[in-house]
Every structure is written in structure tokens, then in C-alpha cells.
Design a protein around this motif. Structure first.
Motif, PDB file in Angstrom:
ATOM      1  N   GLU A 134      34.768  83.345  60.825  1.00 26.29           N
ATOM      2  CA  GLU A 134      34.511  81.921  61.006  1.00 26.29           C
ATOM      3  C   GLU A 134      33.315  81.766  61.935  1.00 26.29           C
ATOM      4  O   GLU A 134      33.254  82.382  62.993  1.00 26.29           O
ATOM      5  CB  GLU A 134      35.726  81.219  61.610  1.00 26.29           C
ATOM      6  CG  GLU A 134      35.522  79.723  61.757  1.00 26.29           C
ATOM      7  CD  GLU A 134      36.736  79.007  62.332  1.00 26.29           C
ATOM      8  OE1 GLU A 134      36.540  78.151  63.203  1.00 26.29           O
ATOM      9  OE2 GLU A 134      37.853  79.308  61.893  1.00 26.29           O
ATOM     10  N   ARG A 135      32.353  80.944  61.530  1.00 32.55           N
ATOM     11  CA  ARG A 135      31.151  80.711  62.332  1.00 32.55           C
ATOM     12  C   ARG A 135      31.163  79.355  63.021  1.00 32.55           C
ATOM     13  O   ARG A 135      30.717  79.222  64.133  1.00 32.55           O
ATOM     14  CB  ARG A 135      29.898  80.818  61.465  1.00 32.55           C
ATOM     15  CG  ARG A 135      29.576  82.211  60.986  1.00 32.55           C
ATOM     16  CD  ARG A 135      29.045  83.054  62.139  1.00 32.55           C
ATOM     17  NE  ARG A 135      28.689  84.380  61.719  1.00 32.55           N
ATOM     18  CZ  ARG A 135      27.474  84.740  61.323  1.00 32.55           C
ATOM     19  NH1 ARG A 135      26.500  83.869  61.256  1.00 32.55           N
ATOM     20  NH2 ARG A 135      27.255  85.987  60.969  1.00 32.55           N
ATOM     21  N   VAL A 136      31.627  78.318  62.292  1.00 34.35           N
ATOM     22  CA  VAL A 136      31.532  76.956  62.805  1.00 34.35           C
ATOM     23  C   VAL A 136      32.742  76.158  62.346  1.00 34.35           C
ATOM     24  O   VAL A 136      33.209  76.338  61.227  1.00 34.35           O
ATOM     25  CB  VAL A 136      30.266  76.246  62.255  1.00 34.35           C
ATOM     26  CG1 VAL A 136      30.169  74.818  62.761  1.00 34.35           C
ATOM     27  CG2 VAL A 136      29.011  77.003  62.584  1.00 34.35           C
ATOM     28  N   SER A 137      33.215  75.264  63.212  1.00 41.26           N
ATOM     29  CA  SER A 137      34.168  74.251  62.771  1.00 41.26           C
ATOM     30  C   SER A 137      33.727  72.911  63.349  1.00 41.26           C
ATOM     31  O   SER A 137      33.155  72.850  64.437  1.00 41.26           O
ATOM     32  CB  SER A 137      35.600  74.592  63.189  1.00 41.26           C
ATOM     33  OG  SER A 137      35.733  74.553  64.585  1.00 41.26           O
ATOM     34  N   TYR A 138      33.967  71.863  62.571  1.00 40.99           N
ATOM     35  CA  TYR A 138      33.510  70.531  62.956  1.00 40.99           C
ATOM     36  C   TYR A 138      34.428  69.504  62.303  1.00 40.99           C
ATOM     37  O   TYR A 138      34.948  69.751  61.215  1.00 40.99           O
ATOM     38  CB  TYR A 138      32.069  70.306  62.475  1.00 40.99           C
ATOM     39  CG  TYR A 138      31.538  68.930  62.760  1.00 40.99           C
ATOM     40  CD1 TYR A 138      31.090  68.587  64.030  1.00 40.99           C
ATOM     41  CD2 TYR A 138      31.502  67.966  61.763  1.00 40.99           C
ATOM     42  CE1 TYR A 138      30.614  67.311  64.296  1.00 40.99           C
ATOM     43  CE2 TYR A 138      31.026  66.693  62.020  1.00 40.99           C
ATOM     44  CZ  TYR A 138      30.589  66.366  63.286  1.00 40.99           C
ATOM     45  OH  TYR A 138      30.128  65.111  63.555  1.00 40.99           O
ATOM     46  N   ILE A 139      34.633  68.371  62.953  1.00 41.93           N
ATOM     47  CA  ILE A 139      35.419  67.292  62.363  1.00 41.93           C
ATOM     48  C   ILE A 139      34.567  66.033  62.292  1.00 41.93           C
ATOM     49  O   ILE A 139      34.061  65.556  63.311  1.00 41.93           O
ATOM     50  CB  ILE A 139      36.710  67.024  63.153  1.00 41.93           C
ATOM     51  CG1 ILE A 139      37.622  68.246  63.062  1.00 41.93           C
ATOM     52  CG2 ILE A 139      37.423  65.784  62.609  1.00 41.93           C
ATOM     53  CD1 ILE A 139      38.951  68.110  63.763  1.00 41.93           C
ATOM     54  N   PHE A 140      34.368  65.536  61.058  1.00 40.93           N
ATOM     55  CA  PHE A 140      33.720  64.249  60.873  1.00 40.93           C
ATOM     56  C   PHE A 140      34.714  63.186  61.331  1.00 40.93           C
ATOM     57  O   PHE A 140      35.873  63.200  60.905  1.00 40.93           O
ATOM     58  CB  PHE A 140      33.368  64.007  59.394  1.00 40.93           C
ATOM     59  CG  PHE A 140      32.132  64.724  58.940  1.00 40.93           C
ATOM     60  CD1 PHE A 140      30.885  64.128  59.057  1.00 40.93           C
ATOM     61  CD2 PHE A 140      32.214  65.987  58.389  1.00 40.93           C
ATOM     62  CE1 PHE A 140      29.740  64.781  58.622  1.00 40.93           C
ATOM     63  CE2 PHE A 140      31.081  66.656  57.952  1.00 40.93           C
ATOM     64  CZ  PHE A 140      29.834  66.051  58.084  1.00 40.93           C
ATOM     65  N   PRO A 141      34.281  62.250  62.179  1.00 44.25           N
ATOM     66  CA  PRO A 141      35.215  61.240  62.689  1.00 44.25           C
ATOM     67  C   PRO A 141      35.626  60.234  61.616  1.00 44.25           C
ATOM     68  O   PRO A 141      34.966  60.088  60.601  1.00 44.25           O
ATOM     69  CB  PRO A 141      34.410  60.546  63.797  1.00 44.25           C
ATOM     70  CG  PRO A 141      32.983  60.780  63.450  1.00 44.25           C
ATOM     71  CD  PRO A 141      32.929  62.091  62.713  1.00 44.25           C
ATOM     72  N   LYS A 142      36.718  59.551  61.909  1.00 39.04           N
ATOM     73  CA  LYS A 142      37.204  58.488  61.011  1.00 39.04           C
ATOM     74  C   LYS A 142      36.398  57.229  61.312  1.00 39.04           C
ATOM     75  O   LYS A 142      36.665  56.528  62.283  1.00 39.04           O
ATOM     76  CB  LYS A 142      38.690  58.232  61.242  1.00 39.04           C
ATOM     77  CG  LYS A 142      39.246  57.142  60.362  1.00 39.04           C
ATOM     78  CD  LYS A 142      40.692  56.854  60.678  1.00 39.04           C
ATOM     79  CE  LYS A 142      41.169  55.703  59.801  1.00 39.04           C
ATOM     80  NZ  LYS A 142      42.560  55.387  60.041  1.00 39.04           N
ATOM     81  N   ASP A 143      35.394  56.990  60.513  1.00 41.41           N
ATOM     82  CA  ASP A 143      34.617  55.762  60.619  1.00 41.41           C
ATOM     83  C   ASP A 143      33.906  55.497  59.312  1.00 41.41           C
ATOM     84  O   ASP A 143      33.786  56.373  58.467  1.00 41.41           O
ATOM     85  CB  ASP A 143      33.634  55.788  61.795  1.00 41.41           C
ATOM     86  CG  ASP A 143      32.604  56.904  61.694  1.00 41.41           C
ATOM     87  OD1 ASP A 143      32.404  57.459  60.603  1.00 41.41           O
ATOM     88  OD2 ASP A 143      31.984  57.217  62.718  1.00 41.41           O
ATOM     89  N   LYS A 144      33.456  54.288  59.135  1.00 40.63           N
ATOM     90  CA  LYS A 144      32.815  53.882  57.876  1.00 40.63           C
ATOM     91  C   LYS A 144      31.336  54.256  57.846  1.00 40.63           C
ATOM     92  O   LYS A 144      30.740  54.364  56.796  1.00 40.63           O
ATOM     93  CB  LYS A 144      32.999  52.366  57.684  1.00 40.63           C
ATOM     94  CG  LYS A 144      32.506  51.839  56.369  1.00 40.63           C
ATOM     95  CD  LYS A 144      33.376  52.260  55.219  1.00 40.63           C
ATOM     96  CE  LYS A 144      32.944  51.550  53.952  1.00 40.63           C
ATOM     97  NZ  LYS A 144      33.347  52.197  52.763  1.00 40.63           N
ATOM     98  N   ASN A 145      30.740  54.452  59.019  1.00 34.08           N
ATOM     99  CA  ASN A 145      29.313  54.758  59.081  1.00 34.08           C
ATOM    100  C   ASN A 145      29.023  56.131  58.497  1.00 34.08           C
ATOM    101  O   ASN A 145      29.787  57.071  58.695  1.00 34.08           O
ATOM    102  CB  ASN A 145      28.818  54.716  60.527  1.00 34.08           C
ATOM    103  CG  ASN A 145      29.037  53.359  61.158  1.00 34.08           C
ATOM    104  OD1 ASN A 145      29.001  52.337  60.475  1.00 34.08           O
ATOM    105  ND2 ASN A 145      29.287  53.336  62.449  1.00 34.08           N
TER     106      ASN A 145
END
Length: 181
Positions: A134-145
């Protein structure tokens, strides 16, 4: 009473962590099969046999998807091959697997252009030895933008890149464009 609340909190935390955890397992299986089929990576390897076989798979997938909306395993992401687009709905996953990289550095871009789902992303690499890291983990936030996230992957020459995305929302979608350069 405090012990019951503490135990409940621990169980709830463990459940939340398990529900949100993404991994590259599905992509790692396809990467392993790729190594088995095409043998070890060599700097002078040609992508033509790989692209020809994946073209048949992509054509079959496109036919199935257009005639019934089925969701079948990992998808192929071509480095320098343009954008792949899609939508991930209600707690489902999408996994992409590349061919072995000819470059030491790869820029992977995910553009969340619609939907408001909170979505987790994990990026892994697998070498010809079959070891997945595993190199990277990320969470896109809950938003409409909309949001564009670029990941600069280093030391990936001769390695397969795996991108696993999981929609963490129940009723929201995540519309994306993804590319690797």
C-alpha cells in the motif's frame, strides 16, 4: 454500566473501521494473474500483447455494462491512455489495475466531479515478486463540491499499480474521472 458503554464503544469503533477499510485484494489477484500470463517485467517488453488481450476484456465489459449494468471485478487503467469515468453508488467498490509501469514516477489523478458520497481510495503497487504494498490512502469528503486529487507515485518502474475505491455512503453516489500519466 461504564464497562458496557466502553465495550459498546470499542465494538462500534471496530465495526466502523471494518466498514470503511479499503484494500487492494481484488486488484492484487488480477495483478498476480497478469504476472503469471505475461511473465516477469523487462524494460524492453512490448505492451501490444497486453493491450490486445485487455481490449477483448474491455469490449466484453462494455457490452455487459450497456446491456444490464453488471459490475464485474477490477478494470484496466492504461497509463497515458486518457480518462476512465464512472460512478460508484451506495457502499460498492471500484478497482483499477494498470500494466507494469515503464516510468519510475506516475501521476495518478482522480476527479470527483459529481455526487456527495464520502469515498475512500487506496493505491497499491505490486512487483513481479507478487508482493503488494500500500502506497497511499485518502478519503474524499462527503460534500457536493467537486474535488481533484493528484497522487505522485515514485519508484513504480516495472510495477503494476492498483487503485481501489469504496463508496462509504449508503445513499449517495461518487462520479469520477481517473487517469494515470
Amino acid at each position: 454500566m461504564k464497562k458496557v458503554i466502553l465495550l459498546f464503544s470499542i465494538v462500534l469503533f471496530a465495526f466502523t473501521f471494518t466498514a470503511e477499510a479499503q484494500n487492494c485484494n481484488q486488484g492484487a489477484k488480477l495483478a498476480k494473474k497478469t504476472w503469471e500470463k505475461f511473465g516477469p517485467w523487462k524494460p524492453d517488453i512490448s505492451l501490444i500483447p497486453f493491450k490486445n488481450s485487455t481490449k477483448k476484456i474491455k469490449n466484453a465489459w462494455n457490452w455487459i455494462a450497456s446491456n444490464g449494468g453488471a459490475n464485474i471485478g477490477p478494470r484496466y487503467l492504461e497509463i497515458d491512455g486518457g480518462n476512465e469515468t464512472g460512478s460508484i453508488t451506495g457502499q460498492t467498490k471500484r478497482t483499477f489495475v494498470t500494466h507494469p509501469s515503464f516510468n519510475n514516477n506516475v501521476k495518478l489523478t482522480i476527479n470527483k466531479y459529481d455526487g456527495k458520497a464520502r469515498t475512500g481510495v487506496v493505491i497499491c503497487v505490486q512487483g513481479k515478486n507478487g508482493v503488494t504494498q500500500e502506497r497511499v490512502s485518502y478519503i474524499f469528503p462527503k460534500d457536493k463540491n467537486g474535488k481533484v486529487k493528484t497522487f505522485n507515485l515514485k519508484n513504480v518502474k516495472g510495477k503494476i499499480i492498483i487503485v481501489a475505491m469504496k463508496n462509504l455512503s449508503v445513499g449517495n453516489k461518487f462520479k469520477y474521472r481517473i487517469n494515470a500519466k
